[in-house]
Scaffold this motif. Structure first.
Motif, PDB file in Angstrom:
ATOM      1  N   VAL A 188       0.876 -16.370 -31.769  1.00  0.00           N
ATOM      2  CA  VAL A 188      -0.498 -16.707 -32.152  1.00  0.00           C
ATOM      3  C   VAL A 188      -1.479 -15.589 -31.795  1.00  0.00           C
ATOM      4  O   VAL A 188      -2.478 -15.412 -32.487  1.00  0.00           O
ATOM      5  N   GLU A 208      -0.993 -12.534 -32.235  1.00  0.00           N
ATOM      6  CA  GLU A 208      -0.961 -11.597 -33.366  1.00  0.00           C
ATOM      7  C   GLU A 208      -1.999 -11.974 -34.427  1.00  0.00           C
ATOM      8  O   GLU A 208      -2.371 -11.151 -35.255  1.00  0.00           O
ATOM      9  N   TYR A 209      -2.461 -13.216 -34.401  1.00  0.00           N
ATOM     10  CA  TYR A 209      -3.457 -13.701 -35.351  1.00  0.00           C
ATOM     11  C   TYR A 209      -4.820 -13.899 -34.683  1.00  0.00           C
ATOM     12  O   TYR A 209      -5.706 -14.530 -35.243  1.00  0.00           O
ATOM     13  N   TYR A 230      -4.999 -22.442 -31.746  1.00  0.00           N
ATOM     14  CA  TYR A 230      -4.150 -22.776 -32.886  1.00  0.00           C
ATOM     15  C   TYR A 230      -4.000 -24.295 -32.985  1.00  0.00           C
ATOM     16  O   TYR A 230      -4.088 -24.873 -34.067  1.00  0.00           O
ATOM     17  N   LYS A 285      -1.890 -18.462 -43.747  1.00  0.00           N
ATOM     18  CA  LYS A 285      -1.247 -17.168 -43.517  1.00  0.00           C
ATOM     19  C   LYS A 285      -0.182 -17.269 -42.409  1.00  0.00           C
ATOM     20  O   LYS A 285       0.828 -16.574 -42.452  1.00  0.00           O
ATOM     21  N   MET A 286      -0.393 -18.164 -41.460  1.00  0.00           N
ATOM     22  CA  MET A 286       0.511 -18.317 -40.326  1.00  0.00           C
ATOM     23  C   MET A 286       1.686 -19.259 -40.606  1.00  0.00           C
ATOM     24  O   MET A 286       2.708 -19.190 -39.906  1.00  0.00           O
ATOM     25  N   ASP A 287       1.554 -20.134 -41.590  1.00  0.00           N
ATOM     26  CA  ASP A 287       2.535 -21.204 -41.798  1.00  0.00           C
ATOM     27  C   ASP A 287       3.979 -20.710 -41.927  1.00  0.00           C
ATOM     28  O   ASP A 287       4.860 -21.157 -41.194  1.00  0.00           O
ATOM     29  N   LEU A 289       5.393 -18.938 -38.855  1.00  0.00           N
ATOM     30  CA  LEU A 289       5.577 -19.882 -37.759  1.00  0.00           C
ATOM     31  C   LEU A 289       6.847 -20.712 -37.971  1.00  0.00           C
ATOM     32  O   LEU A 289       7.611 -20.936 -37.031  1.00  0.00           O
TER      33      LEU A 289
END
Length: 159
Positions: free
Chosen positions: A40, A42-43, A50, A118-120, A123
Motif C-alpha cells: 500500500v 507504493e500507492y 487503504y 488501480k490497486m485491485d 492486490l
C-alpha cells in the motif's frame, strides 16, 4: 524441534500448545502485515488508509466516521486524523450531517475510487502470492479457525 522454536532460536520448548499457536499467529500476522504495508505504501497509503477507502467503496454511500472506525480490520485510535490525511490527498470528502451536526459523513471521491481500481488487480496478485500456494480446503480451515479465535475473544470481552 518445532519450526517456530527454531526460527526464534528458542532453546527450550513452548510452555503450552496455546502459547506456540499464539506466537505462530503473531509471527505470521507480522509477516503478512509487512508485505501488505509495503504494497500500500507504493500507492501512497497506509494499511489503515487503504482500509477506510475499501470500506467506503464497499458501502457505496457516505458513512459516519465512527461507523468506519467500527468496520476497520485493525483498531485505530484516531479515525479523525486518518480521515484528515485522506482528505488532504483528495481521496475522501466530509460533510456534516444536517440532522445531527455532531455526525460527520465521509465519502470516497472519484480520485479515491480510481486509486482503488488501480490497486485491485495487483492486490489480488499479492493475496495469491502470499497464500495461493495453500489448497482451498486449508484456506477455508484457516478462516474458520481464526473466526473461532475471534469469537472466543468477543465472548470473554477481550477483543
Amino acid at each position: 524441534m518445532a519450526k517456530l522454536q527454531s526460527e526464534l532460536k528458542k532453546k527450550s520448548g513452548f510452555q503450552s500448545p496455546a502459547q506456540e499457536a499464539t506466537l505462530n499467529i503473531l509471527r505470521t500476522s507480522d509477516r503478512l502485515q509487512n508485505r501488505f504495508g509495503k504494497f500500500v505504501r507504493e500507492y501512497g497509503l497506509t494499511s489503515s488508509q487503504y482500509n477506510v477507502l475499501r470500506i467506503l467503496r464497499g458501502e457505496g454511500q457516505p458513512l459516519p466516521s465512527l461507523e468506519i472506525a467500527d468496520r476497520m480490520i485493525q483498531v485505530v485510535p484516531a479515525i479523525t486524523g486518518l480521515i484528515d490525511r485522506l482528505e488532504k490527498q483528495q481521496l475522501v470528502s466530509r460533510q456534516r450531517s444536517s440532522e445531527d451536526r455532531r455526525i460527520i459523513h465521509v465519502s470516497i471521491t472519484p480520485r479515491g475510487l480510481q486509486l482503488l481500481k488501480k490497486m485491485d488487480k495487483p492486490l489480488l496478485e499479492l493475496h495469491q502470492k502470499l497464500l495461493g500456494h495453500l489448497p482451498k480446503s486449508e484456506l477455508t480451515q484457516i478462516t474458520r479457525l481464526m473466526e473461532k479465535v475471534r469469537a472466543s475473544q468477543e465472548l470473554t470481552g477481550s477483543a
